[in-house]
Design a protein around this motif. Structure first.
Motif, mmCIF file in Angstrom:
data_model
loop_
_atom_site.group_PDB
_atom_site.id
_atom_site.type_symbol
_atom_site.label_atom_id
_atom_site.label_comp_id
_atom_site.label_asym_id
_atom_site.label_seq_id
_atom_site.Cartn_x
_atom_site.Cartn_y
_atom_site.Cartn_z
ATOM 1 N N ARG A 450 -89.308 -27.511 -2.997
ATOM 2 C CA ARG A 450 -90.619 -26.879 -2.787
ATOM 3 C C ARG A 450 -90.548 -25.863 -1.657
ATOM 4 N NH1 ARG A 450 -93.015 -31.193 -1.940
ATOM 5 N NH2 ARG A 450 -93.380 -31.669 -4.154
ATOM 6 N N GLN A 451 -89.823 -26.211 -0.582
ATOM 7 C CA GLN A 451 -89.699 -25.294 0.546
ATOM 8 C C GLN A 451 -88.858 -24.070 0.184
ATOM 9 O OE1 GLN A 451 -91.161 -25.493 3.829
ATOM 10 N NE2 GLN A 451 -90.512 -23.387 3.489
ATOM 11 N N ALA A 452 -87.790 -24.263 -0.580
ATOM 12 C CA ALA A 452 -86.961 -23.128 -0.993
ATOM 13 C C ALA A 452 -87.767 -22.156 -1.843
ATOM 14 C CB ALA A 452 -85.739 -23.632 -1.764
ATOM 15 N N ARG A 453 -88.588 -22.690 -2.715
ATOM 16 C CA ARG A 453 -89.441 -21.822 -3.541
ATOM 17 C C ARG A 453 -90.446 -21.064 -2.676
ATOM 18 N NH1 ARG A 453 -89.993 -18.349 -7.524
ATOM 19 N NH2 ARG A 453 -91.992 -18.532 -8.652
ATOM 20 N N ARG A 454 -90.996 -21.721 -1.650
ATOM 21 C CA ARG A 454 -91.944 -21.057 -0.762
ATOM 22 C C ARG A 454 -91.274 -19.899 -0.033
ATOM 23 N NH1 ARG A 454 -96.347 -19.434 -0.791
ATOM 24 N NH2 ARG A 454 -96.867 -21.439 -1.774
ATOM 25 N N TRP A 455 -90.025 -20.087 0.468
ATOM 26 C CA TRP A 455 -89.322 -18.982 1.122
ATOM 27 C C TRP A 455 -89.097 -17.826 0.147
ATOM 28 C CZ3 TRP A 455 -85.542 -23.174 3.083
ATOM 29 C CH2 TRP A 455 -85.987 -23.680 4.313
ATOM 30 N N GLN A 456 -88.775 -18.178 -1.067
ATOM 31 C CA GLN A 456 -88.527 -17.143 -2.073
ATOM 32 C C GLN A 456 -89.779 -16.305 -2.309
ATOM 33 O OE1 GLN A 456 -87.352 -18.707 -5.864
ATOM 34 N NE2 GLN A 456 -86.889 -16.708 -6.757
ATOM 35 N N LEU A 457 -90.923 -16.966 -2.390
ATOM 36 C CA LEU A 457 -92.175 -16.247 -2.617
ATOM 37 C C LEU A 457 -92.596 -15.451 -1.384
ATOM 38 C CD1 LEU A 457 -94.190 -19.005 -4.533
ATOM 39 C CD2 LEU A 457 -93.031 -16.997 -5.499
ATOM 40 N N ASP A 458 -92.301 -15.976 -0.201
ATOM 41 C CA ASP A 458 -92.701 -15.287 1.030
ATOM 42 C C ASP A 458 -91.801 -14.108 1.373
ATOM 43 O OD1 ASP A 458 -94.760 -17.077 1.298
ATOM 44 O OD2 ASP A 458 -93.763 -18.342 2.797
ATOM 45 N N HIS A 459 -90.594 -14.039 0.786
ATOM 46 C CA HIS A 459 -89.662 -12.945 1.076
ATOM 47 C C HIS A 459 -89.163 -12.346 -0.237
ATOM 48 C CE1 HIS A 459 -89.620 -15.509 4.684
ATOM 49 N NE2 HIS A 459 -89.428 -14.370 5.371
ATOM 50 N N PRO A 460 -90.021 -11.691 -0.973
ATOM 51 C CA PRO A 460 -89.634 -11.151 -2.289
ATOM 52 C C PRO A 460 -88.668 -9.980 -2.209
ATOM 53 C CG PRO A 460 -91.847 -10.451 -1.693
ATOM 54 C CD PRO A 460 -91.430 -11.412 -0.635
ATOM 55 N N ASP A 461 -88.548 -9.371 -1.011
ATOM 56 C CA ASP A 461 -87.710 -8.183 -0.898
ATOM 57 C C ASP A 461 -86.235 -8.514 -0.673
ATOM 58 O OD1 ASP A 461 -89.968 -6.663 -1.196
ATOM 59 O OD2 ASP A 461 -90.325 -6.497 0.970
ATOM 60 N N ARG A 462 -85.911 -9.772 -0.466
ATOM 61 C CA ARG A 462 -84.509 -10.128 -0.241
ATOM 62 C C ARG A 462 -84.061 -11.132 -1.298
ATOM 63 N NH1 ARG A 462 -82.162 -13.242 4.305
ATOM 64 N NH2 ARG A 462 -80.802 -13.774 2.560
ATOM 65 N N ALA A 463 -82.744 -11.242 -1.440
ATOM 66 C CA ALA A 463 -82.201 -12.174 -2.437
ATOM 67 C C ALA A 463 -82.573 -13.600 -2.043
ATOM 68 C CB ALA A 463 -80.689 -12.023 -2.522
ATOM 69 N N PRO A 464 -83.016 -14.415 -2.988
ATOM 70 C CA PRO A 464 -83.409 -15.782 -2.659
ATOM 71 C C PRO A 464 -82.205 -16.604 -2.195
ATOM 72 C CG PRO A 464 -83.356 -15.479 -5.030
ATOM 73 C CD PRO A 464 -83.176 -14.112 -4.432
ATOM 74 N N GLU A 491 -91.575 -28.598 -11.611
ATOM 75 C CA GLU A 491 -92.793 -28.671 -10.797
ATOM 76 C C GLU A 491 -92.825 -27.584 -9.725
ATOM 77 O OE1 GLU A 491 -92.920 -32.547 -9.164
ATOM 78 O OE2 GLU A 491 -93.566 -33.534 -11.015
ATOM 79 N N THR A 492 -91.684 -27.341 -9.081
ATOM 80 C CA THR A 492 -91.647 -26.388 -7.974
ATOM 81 C C THR A 492 -91.406 -24.956 -8.431
ATOM 82 O OG1 THR A 492 -89.276 -26.785 -7.649
ATOM 83 C CG2 THR A 492 -90.813 -28.184 -6.423
ATOM 84 N N GLY A 493 -90.859 -24.748 -9.628
ATOM 85 C CA GLY A 493 -90.566 -23.400 -10.108
ATOM 86 C C GLY A 493 -89.286 -22.828 -9.554
ATOM 87 N N LEU A 494 -88.438 -23.691 -8.915
ATOM 88 C CA LEU A 494 -87.175 -23.208 -8.351
ATOM 89 C C LEU A 494 -86.127 -23.108 -9.461
ATOM 90 C CD1 LEU A 494 -85.779 -22.505 -5.599
ATOM 91 C CD2 LEU A 494 -84.913 -24.874 -5.605
ATOM 92 N N ALA A 495 -85.385 -22.006 -9.472
ATOM 93 C CA ALA A 495 -84.327 -21.830 -10.471
ATOM 94 C C ALA A 495 -83.196 -22.809 -10.208
ATOM 95 C CB ALA A 495 -83.802 -20.402 -10.426
#
Length: 648
Positions: A450-464, A491-495
């Motif tokens: 869940r936290q990894a997905r949140r970082w991904q959404l909060d920083h869309p300009d960099r590679a996840p 549930e979290t949407g993380l790849a």
């Protein structure tokens, strides 16, 4: 308790006096307390001419009886009384010998205040009856137990009737029964009940400072059981096992006797005897040392026991060798309880077995405190997950070539209300033992994704970045890890490729059946599988081609081996010595991993020199304090906002 056991006295009416011992012939040497003065008289004391009448059967009665006036003097006694007390040589001399004597002295009624008071109350007519038990000594030195009854003479106000019944046979029977009850039939040693009675009495004695002048106020316990005794019973039978126990008991008794003799020689005048040896049950024995002089005395005793048991036992043609594990406890009696001593001894015995058996171990308060802490943690671990006491911190995994954060490893922390913040090495093994690792592991996995997905959404300009989560083998066995991972990712949407699962090398190398199938299913799903601490376990390289592994994480011990960049001649002596072999091993492992299509992460990177060498060796990512310690999710977010991972 030593010597002949004295059981409880018979029932007492109105007053139960203490049992004492008296001489009954001639002049009596009395220890009468000041509060209970003893009446005095001589055999020549006059007797009232108007003596009370007694029944005709009085003289011939088999029960020893005497008529006593209200002043406590014997008016008349029957033949049985003279024979019982041993004062008459012939029946015709009975009355002359006992008449006028002080009755209380004959049967020792004045030796303690309670009995003396009750007896005087009967004489004065204020109390109806007195019954008590006494131990008397005859002139020939023999002793007997008697039950004394004092009551008013029927239809005669001027006198009372004193009767004395010999209960010696009953007391001896009680003593024999008690001996059987308190001793082990196999070894003839005191049993568990006897041992705890003696231990409790010793502690109570010392608690009230009743011990003699040479007492130390300390107590020691040597607690042992035989290593592998069950195998003797299983292979040779219980009869041989019983013989072995009896032989062990004999050697322990000799050790105790030798210890008692040594103490008498080294401490003249001491009142302490040999340690009590008891069989507590099964193959468990104990040696109780009262008034111990310290841990050195107990250690010497334990060492002598070990040596005594080393010699083989010859049991009717069966030659057996046994060893023992021994727990030793020694402490002040005032601060000890029987239960506490036995718990400490049992714990220490367990340590001796865990440390390799055939040894003795002294109780260690610090080690015990650690054990108690583990027990406290284990009992609250499951509930702590539901109470939200666990949090995750994250340590960056940095690209060696460009210094950019590629991923993070999730590290769980327990914010314990009593012990503070605890790292995984304090509780993960406990969770694996009691199975709560499944519940905790699923929470860690879900929270990290869940936290990894949140970082991904909060920083869309960099590679996840990916998140790496440690997984215990028990999670694979005791739960459907594949289903849990699939559900959490949905549930979290993380790849799936942004999740990395780490298993230790020892766990992976032994994987077969269900664990291997689960790992392959996860790999097919796109999840990355990493071998943690590679190089410290089996290091079976043949497994690398069969396991669905994508990452090797080199143990930090290899990195520490080449921590210097400066030449040898420029280093201080305190800098230590590098190990050239470590660099060769790391280089070979990196090349092997790359040939197999695996990436390599180096753990424990702490200096620029280490990072530089790892980079030259082709290592892909690094993890360690050079880049960052484990930090909060907010700090990781700040790092992701920077161009490269800042140095710690």
């Amino acid at each position: 308790m030593s010597g002949t056991s004295q059981g409880p006295a018979p029932a007492v009416e109105l007053v139960q006096p203490a049992i004492t011992e008296r001489h009954v012939n001639g002049t009596v040497q009395s220890s009468t307390p000041t509060s209970a003065p003893t009446p005095t008289s001589t055999p020549e004391s006059p007797v009232a001419s108007d003596a009370p009448a007694v029944p005709a059967a009085f003289s011939a009665a088999p029960l020893a009886m005497a008529v006593v006036d209200r002043d406590g003097l014997v008016v008349t006694a029957n033949e049985a009384m003279g024979a019982l007390l041993g004062t008459a040589t012939e029946a015709t001399e009975t009355t002359e010998t006992l008449t006028g004597r002080v009755a209380a002295e004959l049967v020792d009624l004045a030796s303690d205040p309670r009995t003396w008071h009750a007896y005087r109350e009967v004489l004065r007519g204020r109390q109806a009856r007195l019954r008590c038990t006494r131990r008397l000594k005859r002139p020939d030195g023999t002793s007997l137990w008697v039950q004394v009854s004092v009551a008013p003479l029927p239809e005669e106000e001027r006198a009372i009737l004193l009767s004395v019944a010999d209960i010696s046979a009953n007391r001896q029977l009680q003593a024999r029964l008690r001996h059987l009850q308190m001793h082990d039939p196999v070894t003839r040693l005191p049993n568990r009940a006897f041992f705890f009675e003696r231990l409790t009495a010793a502690l109570e004695r010392d608690a009230y400072d009743v011990y003699d002048a040479v007492g130390t106020g300390r107590i020691g316990l040597v607690y042992l059981d035989l290593d592998g005794f069950k195998a003797v019973n299983d292979t040779l039978g219980h009869r041989v096992g019983d013989r072995l126990l009896a032989a062990v008991a004999e050697r322990l008794t000799r050790c105790a006797e030798a210890a008692g003799h040594t103490r008498v020689c080294t401490m003249p005048g001491t009142s302490a005897g040999a340690p009590l040896v008891a069989r507590l049950g099964g193959d468990e024995f104990a040696l109780l040392v009262e008034d111990s002089t310290g841990t050195e005395q107990l250690a010497d005793l334990a060492e002598s026991v070990l040596k005594a048991l080393q010699a083989p036992f010859d049991l009717s043609g069966q030659r057996l060798s046994v060893s023992a594990s021994i727990g030793v406890v020694e402490r002040q009696s005032a601060s000890a309880t029987a239960t506490g001593l036995m718990q400490a001894a049992d714990t220490t015995l367990y340590w001796a077995k865990a440390d390799g058996k055939a040894r003795w171990t002294l109780f260690d308060p610090e080690r015990n405190a650690h054990r108690m802490t583990r027990q406290a943690l284990s009992s609250t671990l499951r509930a702590a997950v539901g109470r939200g006491e666990f949090v995750l911190e994250y340590q960056p995994l940095v690209g060696m070539a460009d210094g950019e954060v590629r991923g993070v490893e999730a590290l769980v922390r327990w914010h314990h209300p009593q012990f503070g913040v605890l790292t995984p090495n304090r509780f993960i093994s406990l969770a694996e033992e009691d199975g709560s690792i499944v519940q905790l592991g699923r929470w860690v996995l879900a929270t990290a994704c869940r936290q990894a997905r949140r970082w991904q959404l909060d920083h869309p300009d960099r590679a996840p970045i990916f998140v790496s989560v440690n997984v215990a083998v028990r999670q694979v066995w005791d739960s459907d890890l594949v289903a849990d991972v699939a559900e959490i990712l949905a549930e979290t949407g993380l790849a799936p490729h942004l999740l990395q699962l780490e298993l230790t090398e020892s766990a992976l190398m032994g994987s077969a059946g269900r664990p291997l199938q689960a790992l392959k299913a996860l790999s097919d799903m796109g999840v990355r599988i990493a071998i943690d601490d590679f190089g410290t376990g089996y290091s079976n390289l043949a497994y690398l081609s069969r396991l669905p592994v994508s990452v090797l994480k080199l143990d930090g011990a290899f990195v520490r081996g080449f921590q210097f960049e400066t030449p040898q001649e420029d280093r201080d002596e305190d800098d230590g010595q590098p190990n050239p072999a470590d660099e060769i091993i790391v280089e070979a492992l990196v090349q092997l991993a790359h040939r197999l299509g695996l990436t390599v992460t180096a753990e424990g990177v702490e200096t620029d020199a280490q990072a530089s060498r790892l980079r030259r060796l082709g290592c892909d990512t690094g993890q360690g304090w050079l880049y960052s310690r484990a930090v909060s999710p907010q700090r990781i977010a700040e790092i992701l906002g920077a161009a490269a991972c800042p140095r710690a």
